[in-house]
Write an enzyme that holds these catalytic residues in place. Sequence first.
Site, PDB file in Angstrom:
ATOM      1  CG  HIS A  25      45.938  41.874  53.801  1.00  0.00           C
ATOM      2  ND1 HIS A  25      46.753  42.761  52.931  1.00  0.00           N
ATOM      3  CD2 HIS A  25      45.304  40.878  52.614  1.00  0.00           C
ATOM      4  CE1 HIS A  25      46.069  43.053  51.776  1.00  0.00           C
ATOM      5  NE2 HIS A  25      45.625  42.119  50.926  1.00  0.00           N
ATOM      6  CG  HIS A  49      46.232  45.442  47.693  1.00  0.00           C
ATOM      7  ND1 HIS A  49      46.376  43.855  48.120  1.00  0.00           N
ATOM      8  CD2 HIS A  49      47.191  45.270  47.826  1.00  0.00           C
ATOM      9  CE1 HIS A  49      47.438  43.493  47.604  1.00  0.00           C
ATOM     10  NE2 HIS A  49      48.424  44.353  47.262  1.00  0.00           N
ATOM     11  CE1 TYR A 106      39.888  43.671  50.672  1.00  0.00           C
ATOM     12  CE2 TYR A 106      42.147  43.414  49.695  1.00  0.00           C
ATOM     13  CZ  TYR A 106      41.159  43.369  49.546  1.00  0.00           C
ATOM     14  OH  TYR A 106      40.573  42.478  48.249  1.00  0.00           O
TER      15      TYR A 106
END
Length: 375
Positions: free
Chosen positions: A178, A181, A183
């Site tokens: 990931h 977004h 993070y």
Amino acid sequence: MEATETTTSRAAGILGRPFDINGLTLRNRIAMAPMTREFSPNGVPGADVAEYYARRAAGGVGLVVTEGTYVDHASAGSSHRVPHFHGDAALAGWQKVAEAVHAAGGRIVPQLWHVGATRNEGDGPFTDAPPAGPSGLDLDGSAKGHALTSADVDEVIAAFARAAADAERIGFDGVELHGAHGYLIDQFFWGRTNRRTDGYGGDLASRTRFAREIVEAVRGAVSPDFPVIFRLSQWKANAFDAKLAESPAELDALLAPLATAGVDAFHASTRRYWLPEFDGDDLNLAGWVKKLTGKATLSVGSVGLDKEFVGPQGFAKETVSTGIDLLLDRMERDEFDVIAVGRSLIADPEWANKAMTDRLAEAAPYHAGLLRELS
């Protein structure tokens, strides 16, 4: 009747094509997008989680990308109910999830996640851990938490590599990292949150170093034919208009080190898959990623719904199922390879089969009440 048969044949022909990612063959071009559900008390996914994902595989999804799962670092998470991807109990739970998805005919990868400085003081699962990011800054640029030291950086990289090795060991089909977004990985990419003056900061190419080293460590911890997917986005959780790359050249500077490090596919997250990413060309973000890297790409963004995703409040909006002609147009010309579907699959586990057989008029509408349980 003839028009319906034509539409059905087109949808099945385009979405139903198998696709290969580093030797992993997906039975079709539909993936389940990762969506945090918080139904794993103390970080352990149970039988209800296995059944939830298996229902989507049985409903025709070719690739399940799980909700974000915390890697083994104390500051990685912000909830007691989001699943971990470390520890005997959590990994035993995830092994049963993978087995259930496989039994239903699907393939599955866990999304490996570190939330970075988006967590707040006192958040679980380790309440004493401070928020941690590249420079001790929140997404708005204000001071928050502490800046990761060189030793911290090494620990986080190692945690991603261990999680990937565990994913292969317990029977998953690949991993997704990931990097989107706002993070942790994305915080290193973004100039607003990365003010470091060491080798992990500076220009955009230098700010990719953290992600590149994670990819390299993951690639070294798994088999050569174990797929590594990397999720990226321009937008952040609190900044929908944020841009890592203002031009294709800047996007290439971001992507090239990751592709070289061993990413097999990129999952390009947008809120509306049909919007062009840069002026002067109709390609969306996934289309540009594919053009620049030559790697497999997944696209995503309000597929089959009449309201775009607009953050947490977007999950509260009731939607109406819509057609997918624009999606089929783009996939027919191979702008991107796989389409990831989010809220539509929360609403209807059979969405994939309905999409491929021209039955989306029967698809259940999405509404916020669906978030109260795993159905």
